[in-house]
Design a protein around this motif. Structure first.
Motif, PDB file in Angstrom:
ATOM      1  N   ASP A 183       0.829  -1.205   0.000  1.00  0.00           N
ATOM      2  CA  ASP A 183       0.000   0.000   0.000  1.00  0.00           C
ATOM      3  C   ASP A 183       0.865   1.257   0.000  1.00  0.00           C
ATOM      4  O   ASP A 183       0.599   2.210  -0.734  1.00  0.00           O
ATOM      5  N   HIS A 184       1.927   1.260   0.802  1.00  0.00           N
ATOM      6  CA  HIS A 184       2.767   2.451   0.950  1.00  0.00           C
ATOM      7  C   HIS A 184       3.775   2.619  -0.184  1.00  0.00           C
ATOM      8  O   HIS A 184       4.026   3.740  -0.645  1.00  0.00           O
ATOM      9  N   HIS A 185       4.366   1.517  -0.640  1.00  0.00           N
ATOM     10  CA  HIS A 185       5.492   1.606  -1.563  1.00  0.00           C
ATOM     11  C   HIS A 185       5.197   1.086  -2.970  1.00  0.00           C
ATOM     12  O   HIS A 185       5.994   1.326  -3.890  1.00  0.00           O
ATOM     13  N   GLY A 186       4.092   0.380  -3.142  1.00  0.00           N
ATOM     14  CA  GLY A 186       3.827  -0.226  -4.440  1.00  0.00           C
ATOM     15  C   GLY A 186       4.560  -1.551  -4.591  1.00  0.00           C
ATOM     16  O   GLY A 186       5.439  -1.898  -3.788  1.00  0.00           O
ATOM     17  N   TYR A 187       4.193  -2.285  -5.634  1.00  0.00           N
ATOM     18  CA  TYR A 187       4.757  -3.626  -5.805  1.00  0.00           C
ATOM     19  C   TYR A 187       6.254  -3.598  -6.096  1.00  0.00           C
ATOM     20  O   TYR A 187       7.044  -4.299  -5.451  1.00  0.00           O
ATOM     21  N   ALA A 188       6.685  -2.784  -7.052  1.00  0.00           N
ATOM     22  CA  ALA A 188       8.082  -2.812  -7.488  1.00  0.00           C
ATOM     23  C   ALA A 188       9.037  -2.437  -6.369  1.00  0.00           C
ATOM     24  O   ALA A 188      10.115  -3.023  -6.229  1.00  0.00           O
ATOM     25  N   ALA A 189       8.657  -1.447  -5.559  1.00  0.00           N
ATOM     26  CA  ALA A 189       9.550  -0.953  -4.501  1.00  0.00           C
ATOM     27  C   ALA A 189       9.384  -1.694  -3.176  1.00  0.00           C
ATOM     28  O   ALA A 189      10.123  -1.419  -2.223  1.00  0.00           O
ATOM     29  N   ALA A 190       8.443  -2.618  -3.106  1.00  0.00           N
ATOM     30  CA  ALA A 190       8.218  -3.350  -1.858  1.00  0.00           C
ATOM     31  C   ALA A 190       9.447  -4.175  -1.497  1.00  0.00           C
ATOM     32  O   ALA A 190      10.088  -4.779  -2.362  1.00  0.00           O
ATOM     33  N   SER A 191       9.764  -4.216  -0.209  1.00  0.00           N
ATOM     34  CA  SER A 191      10.953  -4.904   0.272  1.00  0.00           C
ATOM     35  C   SER A 191      10.569  -6.065   1.187  1.00  0.00           C
ATOM     36  O   SER A 191       9.848  -5.878   2.171  1.00  0.00           O
ATOM     37  N   LEU A 192      11.054  -7.252   0.851  1.00  0.00           N
ATOM     38  CA  LEU A 192      10.805  -8.412   1.715  1.00  0.00           C
ATOM     39  C   LEU A 192      11.469  -8.231   3.069  1.00  0.00           C
ATOM     40  O   LEU A 192      10.955  -8.716   4.088  1.00  0.00           O
ATOM     41  N   ALA A 193      12.593  -7.531   3.102  1.00  0.00           N
ATOM     42  CA  ALA A 193      13.275  -7.289   4.379  1.00  0.00           C
ATOM     43  C   ALA A 193      12.405  -6.424   5.285  1.00  0.00           C
ATOM     44  O   ALA A 193      12.275  -6.698   6.492  1.00  0.00           O
ATOM     45  N   ARG A 194      11.811  -5.358   4.729  1.00  0.00           N
ATOM     46  CA  ARG A 194      10.935  -4.503   5.534  1.00  0.00           C
ATOM     47  C   ARG A 194       9.699  -5.271   5.988  1.00  0.00           C
ATOM     48  O   ARG A 194       9.226  -5.110   7.111  1.00  0.00           O
ATOM     49  N   ILE A 195       9.171  -6.112   5.099  1.00  0.00           N
ATOM     50  CA  ILE A 195       7.992  -6.903   5.449  1.00  0.00           C
ATOM     51  C   ILE A 195       8.306  -7.842   6.605  1.00  0.00           C
ATOM     52  O   ILE A 195       7.534  -7.955   7.565  1.00  0.00           O
ATOM     53  N   SER A 196       9.445  -8.523   6.532  1.00  0.00           N
ATOM     54  CA  SER A 196       9.802  -9.472   7.586  1.00  0.00           C
ATOM     55  C   SER A 196      10.018  -8.752   8.916  1.00  0.00           C
ATOM     56  O   SER A 196       9.579  -9.243   9.960  1.00  0.00           O
ATOM     57  N   ARG A 197      10.659  -7.579   8.881  1.00  0.00           N
ATOM     58  CA  ARG A 197      10.866  -6.824  10.130  1.00  0.00           C
ATOM     59  C   ARG A 197       9.531  -6.378  10.727  1.00  0.00           C
ATOM     60  O   ARG A 197       9.313  -6.473  11.937  1.00  0.00           O
ATOM     61  N   ALA A 198       8.641  -5.896   9.871  1.00  0.00           N
ATOM     62  CA  ALA A 198       7.338  -5.437  10.363  1.00  0.00           C
ATOM     63  C   ALA A 198       6.527  -6.581  10.952  1.00  0.00           C
ATOM     64  O   ALA A 198       5.743  -6.384  11.892  1.00  0.00           O
ATOM     65  N   ALA A 199       6.714  -7.779  10.410  1.00  0.00           N
ATOM     66  CA  ALA A 199       5.991  -8.952  10.916  1.00  0.00           C
ATOM     67  C   ALA A 199       6.693  -9.593  12.100  1.00  0.00           C
ATOM     68  O   ALA A 199       6.173 -10.552  12.687  1.00  0.00           O
ATOM     69  N   GLY A 200       7.874  -9.092  12.445  1.00  0.00           N
ATOM     70  CA  GLY A 200       8.626  -9.647  13.572  1.00  0.00           C
ATOM     71  C   GLY A 200       9.211 -11.009  13.284  1.00  0.00           C
ATOM     72  O   GLY A 200       9.314 -11.850  14.187  1.00  0.00           O
TER      73      GLY A 200
END
Length: 205
Positions: free
Chosen positions: A21-38
């Motif tokens: 939602d914030h960054h769009g598909y292309a700029a989405a980061s798996l690292a940021r996702i994993s950190r946010a999910a703990g």
């Protein structure tokens, strides 16, 4: 163990929804996702083989939430009013559910989202508009569509919903959502109420 895996999977989907939602598909980061999910990137790839697969899961959740909300809209004797209520419900879903906003953005970022989020809710609204046209041929006091083609009215609804989404995104981006005097869904209602006389009329008895 299965319950824990299910919780981790759902946490990843929630975190990914915010990321897309914030960054769009292309700029989405798996690292940021994993950190946010703990959790770790390894956990992401354990549950989802690729970013595309994770995006599919987020999109599917957004579509499911939208469908579920539309199922709760009452079907009355006025299809045109029902169509408006459905459109208002979609806007409220965009306001309240990040997975719905992510699904809307993923539709634009990728051409592989099936079913298309917009097509899901606009198809249901189209059915209501077609029913409103059918009422032109029956004696009733129910408001019905004027001679304008239902496709034009549907296009108006789609434009208004997409415009509401862009307004909402601007508010979220600039941090002005809380300082505005009314919500996006309230403004949507006022706009539609203003336009409604142009697309409806009481049928004669």
């Amino acid at each position: 163990m299965q319950e824990r895996a299910a919780r981790t999977r759902q946490a990843l989907i929630r975190a990914a929804a915010r990321e897309f939602d914030h960054h769009g598909y292309a700029a989405a980061s798996l690292a940021r996702i994993s950190r946010a999910a703990g959790t770790s990137v390894g956990a992401v790839t354990f549950h989802f083989a690729s970013k595309a697969e994770l995006a599919d899961a987020v999109h599917a959740q957004g579509v499911a939430e939208t469908r579920h909300a539309l199922q709760r809209v009452g079907r009355g004797v006025a299809p045109l009013q029902t169509a408006f209520s459905m459109a208002s419900t979609v806007v409220r879903c965009l306001e309240d559910d990040v997975a719905v906003r992510a699904a809307a953005r993923l539709d634009r970022d990728r051409e592989t989202s099936v079913p298309n989020w917009t097509a899901v809710w606009s198809g249901l609204i189209q059915e209501e508009l077609a029913e409103a046209v059918g009422m032109e041929h029956h004696a009733s006091a129910t408001p019905s569509i004027r001679q304008a083609a239902p496709s034009v009215v549907l296009a108006l609804v789609v434009y208004l919903v997409h415009g509401a989404e862009m307004d909402l995104r601007q508010q979220l981006r600039t941090g002005t959502r809380e300082v505005r005097g009314s919500s996006v869904s309230d403004l949507f209602t006022r706009i539609w109420t203003t336009l409604l006389p142009a697309v409806e009329r009481p049928t004669s008895s």
